[in-house]
Scaffold this motif. Structure first.
Motif, PDB file in Angstrom:
ATOM      1  N   SER A  95      72.304  31.467  35.455  1.00  0.00           N
ATOM      2  CA  SER A  95      71.021  30.787  35.344  1.00  0.00           C
ATOM      3  C   SER A  95      70.196  31.044  36.592  1.00  0.00           C
ATOM      4  O   SER A  95      70.708  31.171  37.691  1.00  0.00           O
ATOM      5  CB  SER A  95      71.232  29.276  35.164  1.00  0.00           C
ATOM      6  OG  SER A  95      71.949  28.736  36.251  1.00  0.00           O
ATOM      7  N   GLY A  96      68.904  31.122  36.387  1.00  0.00           N
ATOM      8  CA  GLY A  96      68.005  31.423  37.499  1.00  0.00           C
ATOM      9  C   GLY A  96      66.901  32.330  37.040  1.00  0.00           C
ATOM     10  O   GLY A  96      67.042  33.090  36.097  1.00  0.00           O
TER      11      GLY A  96
ATOM     12  N   VAL B 103      76.842  38.234  23.195  1.00  0.00           N
ATOM     13  CA  VAL B 103      75.959  37.979  24.336  1.00  0.00           C
ATOM     14  C   VAL B 103      74.542  37.913  23.776  1.00  0.00           C
ATOM     15  O   VAL B 103      74.010  38.906  23.273  1.00  0.00           O
ATOM     16  CB  VAL B 103      76.095  39.076  25.400  1.00  0.00           C
ATOM     17  CG1 VAL B 103      75.078  38.861  26.525  1.00  0.00           C
ATOM     18  CG2 VAL B 103      77.516  39.092  25.961  1.00  0.00           C
ATOM     19  N   PHE B 104      73.932  36.742  23.867  1.00  0.00           N
ATOM     20  CA  PHE B 104      72.687  36.444  23.148  1.00  0.00           C
ATOM     21  C   PHE B 104      71.554  36.174  24.132  1.00  0.00           C
ATOM     22  O   PHE B 104      71.656  35.307  25.001  1.00  0.00           O
ATOM     23  CB  PHE B 104      72.917  35.215  22.260  1.00  0.00           C
ATOM     24  CG  PHE B 104      71.751  34.833  21.397  1.00  0.00           C
ATOM     25  CD1 PHE B 104      71.536  35.448  20.177  1.00  0.00           C
ATOM     26  CD2 PHE B 104      70.868  33.833  21.802  1.00  0.00           C
ATOM     27  CE1 PHE B 104      70.463  35.089  19.373  1.00  0.00           C
ATOM     28  CE2 PHE B 104      69.806  33.469  21.003  1.00  0.00           C
ATOM     29  CZ  PHE B 104      69.593  34.091  19.787  1.00  0.00           C
ATOM     30  N   TYR B 105      70.464  36.941  23.985  1.00  0.00           N
ATOM     31  CA  TYR B 105      69.284  36.775  24.834  1.00  0.00           C
ATOM     32  C   TYR B 105      68.220  35.968  24.095  1.00  0.00           C
ATOM     33  O   TYR B 105      67.958  36.196  22.907  1.00  0.00           O
ATOM     34  CB  TYR B 105      68.703  38.137  25.211  1.00  0.00           C
ATOM     35  CG  TYR B 105      69.529  38.900  26.220  1.00  0.00           C
ATOM     36  CD1 TYR B 105      69.210  38.888  27.575  1.00  0.00           C
ATOM     37  CD2 TYR B 105      70.653  39.615  25.815  1.00  0.00           C
ATOM     38  CE1 TYR B 105      69.963  39.582  28.508  1.00  0.00           C
ATOM     39  CE2 TYR B 105      71.424  40.311  26.743  1.00  0.00           C
ATOM     40  CZ  TYR B 105      71.073  40.291  28.078  1.00  0.00           C
ATOM     41  OH  TYR B 105      71.834  40.970  28.998  1.00  0.00           O
TER      42      TYR B 105
ATOM     43  N   GLU C 278      61.127  32.065  30.787  1.00  0.00           N
ATOM     44  CA  GLU C 278      62.323  32.649  31.401  1.00  0.00           C
ATOM     45  C   GLU C 278      63.282  33.164  30.324  1.00  0.00           C
ATOM     46  O   GLU C 278      63.461  32.529  29.278  1.00  0.00           O
ATOM     47  CB  GLU C 278      63.024  31.594  32.248  1.00  0.00           C
ATOM     48  CG  GLU C 278      64.288  32.072  32.947  1.00  0.00           C
ATOM     49  CD  GLU C 278      64.956  30.957  33.737  1.00  0.00           C
ATOM     50  OE1 GLU C 278      66.081  31.195  34.218  1.00  0.00           O
ATOM     51  OE2 GLU C 278      64.368  29.866  33.843  1.00  0.00           O
ATOM     52  N   ILE C 279      63.882  34.332  30.586  1.00  0.00           N
ATOM     53  CA  ILE C 279      64.896  34.887  29.676  1.00  0.00           C
ATOM     54  C   ILE C 279      66.264  34.329  30.061  1.00  0.00           C
ATOM     55  O   ILE C 279      66.681  34.426  31.222  1.00  0.00           O
ATOM     56  CB  ILE C 279      64.927  36.419  29.751  1.00  0.00           C
ATOM     57  CG1 ILE C 279      63.548  37.018  29.459  1.00  0.00           C
ATOM     58  CG2 ILE C 279      65.979  36.984  28.800  1.00  0.00           C
ATOM     59  CD1 ILE C 279      63.090  36.881  28.041  1.00  0.00           C
ATOM     60  N   LEU C 280      66.941  33.743  29.095  1.00  0.00           N
ATOM     61  CA  LEU C 280      68.285  33.213  29.317  1.00  0.00           C
ATOM     62  C   LEU C 280      69.295  34.023  28.520  1.00  0.00           C
ATOM     63  O   LEU C 280      68.963  34.623  27.488  1.00  0.00           O
ATOM     64  CB  LEU C 280      68.366  31.745  28.889  1.00  0.00           C
ATOM     65  CG  LEU C 280      67.447  30.755  29.611  1.00  0.00           C
ATOM     66  CD1 LEU C 280      67.683  29.344  29.080  1.00  0.00           C
ATOM     67  CD2 LEU C 280      67.650  30.801  31.113  1.00  0.00           C
ATOM     68  N   THR C 281      70.533  34.022  28.996  1.00  0.00           N
ATOM     69  CA  THR C 281      71.608  34.758  28.330  1.00  0.00           C
ATOM     70  C   THR C 281      72.780  33.814  28.086  1.00  0.00           C
ATOM     71  O   THR C 281      73.291  33.195  29.030  1.00  0.00           O
ATOM     72  CB  THR C 281      72.078  35.937  29.196  1.00  0.00           C
ATOM     73  OG1 THR C 281      70.953  36.663  29.674  1.00  0.00           O
ATOM     74  CG2 THR C 281      72.974  36.864  28.404  1.00  0.00           C
TER      75      THR C 281
ATOM     76  N   GLY D 187      68.178  36.945  33.211  1.00  0.00           N
ATOM     77  CA  GLY D 187      68.443  37.537  31.914  1.00  0.00           C
ATOM     78  C   GLY D 187      67.798  38.897  31.758  1.00  0.00           C
ATOM     79  O   GLY D 187      68.408  39.843  31.279  1.00  0.00           O
ATOM     80  N   LYS D 188      66.557  39.015  32.180  1.00  0.00           N
ATOM     81  CA  LYS D 188      65.854  40.289  32.088  1.00  0.00           C
ATOM     82  C   LYS D 188      66.492  41.318  33.011  1.00  0.00           C
ATOM     83  O   LYS D 188      66.639  42.493  32.647  1.00  0.00           O
ATOM     84  CB  LYS D 188      64.378  40.093  32.458  1.00  0.00           C
ATOM     85  CG  LYS D 188      63.526  41.335  32.267  1.00  0.00           C
ATOM     86  CD  LYS D 188      62.059  41.069  32.608  1.00  0.00           C
ATOM     87  CE  LYS D 188      61.413  40.160  31.588  1.00  0.00           C
ATOM     88  NZ  LYS D 188      59.940  40.054  31.804  1.00  0.00           N
ATOM     89  N   ASP D 189      66.902  40.897  34.214  1.00  0.00           N
ATOM     90  CA  ASP D 189      67.538  41.831  35.146  1.00  0.00           C
ATOM     91  C   ASP D 189      68.836  42.383  34.582  1.00  0.00           C
ATOM     92  O   ASP D 189      69.125  43.582  34.689  1.00  0.00           O
ATOM     93  CB  ASP D 189      67.816  41.144  36.488  1.00  0.00           C
ATOM     94  CG  ASP D 189      66.547  40.831  37.258  1.00  0.00           C
ATOM     95  OD1 ASP D 189      65.505  41.437  36.936  1.00  0.00           O
ATOM     96  OD2 ASP D 189      66.594  39.978  38.155  1.00  0.00           O
TER      97      ASP D 189
END
Length: 408
Positions: A253-254, A191-193, A206-209, A258-260
């Motif tokens: 996505s949104g 799982v990559f941030y 934006e942080i994506l995962t 990712g941060k949440d």
């Protein structure tokens, strides 16, 4: 809850027997890095049916979601948790406590794969993504890693993040590196941030995962890093160079998702450290009491000296306090309540410091013997120090607690 129930004690004794038979004889190989922990952990899962319980829980959730889709979509409310509704929360805590008496690194390896990697996919993934990746992680058939920390970010995990994802057609191109990644050398699923490279200032992005698989073009996983403690938990680095990931690998996505998801995992991870600390404290206290009863100086056992008695008394106070934090967490789970980030930080701050102090005092009580690896307090002292660093340093815990107090 003020003590373990009879059922809890039966579980504890069964787990303890398995550890005595399977883990203790392999401790030297685990500490040297010659034996990766994963087959041992799979043995634990199969022995106690944890893999089958995970499959049953996964299938039950799947059927529940199908029913919701066919009827009232509000029935599940989002499925943010993994409670099966009737299980014993102590079952998840007792193996952690018992394993940490012998090899805390095993818990780190298991917790990251099951709790963080699988947990993120279960919370943020689509049904197809959960089926594709999460089930194998929940049963430990595959090993998972949770990659957020970078060489230049440390505690500033989000603001200092440099790894990027750039949209190219229907795909994303991922670049960057991660370090201190538990299970990194052996992970099948990662799982990559990273941050969306959209032209904005880096801190505003934006942080994506994403979910990545071992062997993808451009993805390199380092050999295990040498470190002070937790030798039974392999830690490594990840290097990404033009790794192509389709939209099917993007979780939830949104904006802000990712941060949440990372913050939710911080709560889980920090609360779990409390159970890990309890295991180290209980083992150090047990070993110290045994040593104080048998070691003699000037014709009397050292346990008769008041300074030694003071050390033992402080260890017992720490044991009681950390055990009560574990009991409180179990009761919160039974009540369907999740700790806030500040509550989890407070639990982690106190228990991590207590475990490290108790382990250091155990080394001191053993004297020269305590500095030798033959006596296990040496290993436990090295392992306990990690509790004050990973899952957020002591200093970060203080910040989260203080911000919560000042905002109320």
């Amino acid at each position: 809850m003020i003590e373990w129930s009879d059922e809890d004690l039966m579980i504890r004794d069964a787990v303890r027997g398995w550890i005595d038979a399977e883990v203790r004889p392999n401790l030297d190989a685990l500490e040297s890095g010659d034996l990766p922990p994963y087959d041992l952990l799979r043995g634990l899962y199969k022995t106690f049916g944890m893999d089958e319980m995970a499959r049953a829980s996964f299938r039950a959730r799947k059927e529940r979601e199908r029913g919701d889709a066919a009827g009232d979509a509000d029935a599940d409310g989002g499925g943010d948790g993994e409670r099966s509704g009737g299980g014993n929360p102590a079952m998840s805590m007792l193996p952690i406590v018992e394993l940490c008496k012998v090899a805390p690194g095993l818990v780190s390896a298991m917790g990251v794969s099951f709790g963080l990697a699988a947990g993120t996919i279960m919370k943020r993934g689509t049904p197809e993504q959960r089926e594709r990746w999460a089930l194998d992680l929940l049963t430990l058939e595959k090993v998972g890693a949770w990659a957020i920390t970078e060489p230049g970010s440390g505690s500033d995990a989000f603001g200092g993040m440099q790894a990027t994802a750039k949209k190219v057609g229907d795909e994303y191109v991922l670049d960057g590196s991660k370090t201190f990644i538990t299970n990194g050398p052996y992970a099948d699923t990662i799982v990559f941030y990273c941050k969306l490279d959209d032209g904005r200032e880096p801190r505003d992005r934006e942080i994506l995962t994403f979910v990545l698989d071992r062997g993808m073009d451009g993805l390199d996983q380092s050999r295990p890093l040498r470190k002070m403690g937790l030798h039974s938990s392999p830690t490594g680095e990840l290097f990404l160079n033009d790794v192509r990931a389709g939209a099917d690998r993007l979780l939830a996505s949104g904006s802000g998702s990712g941060k949440d998801s990372a913050k939710q995992n911080f709560v889980t991870e920090r609360a779990g450290v409390t159970a890990m600390a309890l295991g180290v404290i209980e083992e150090c206290l047990k070993l110290s009491v045994e040593y104080a009863k048998t070691r003699e100086l000037w014709g009397q056992r050292i346990g008769d000296f008041q300074l030694i008695q003071l050390k033992l008394a402080k260890m017992e106070v720490a044991r009681l306090n950390v055990q009560n934090l574990v009991f409180r967490h179990i009761e919160m789970q039974r009540a369907g309540r999740t700790p806030t980030l500040a509550e989890a930080s407070a639990m982690k701050l106190y228990s991590a410091q207590a475990a490290s102090e108790v382990a250091q005092e155990a080394v001191q009580l053993f004297g020269g013997n305590g500095y030798m690896s033959e006596y296990r307090v040496e290993q436990l002292a090295r392992d306990a120090k990690s509790f004050q660093i990973y899952a957020g340093t002591d200093e970060i815990q203080i910040t989260h607690i203080a911000r919560d107090l000042l905002s109320s």
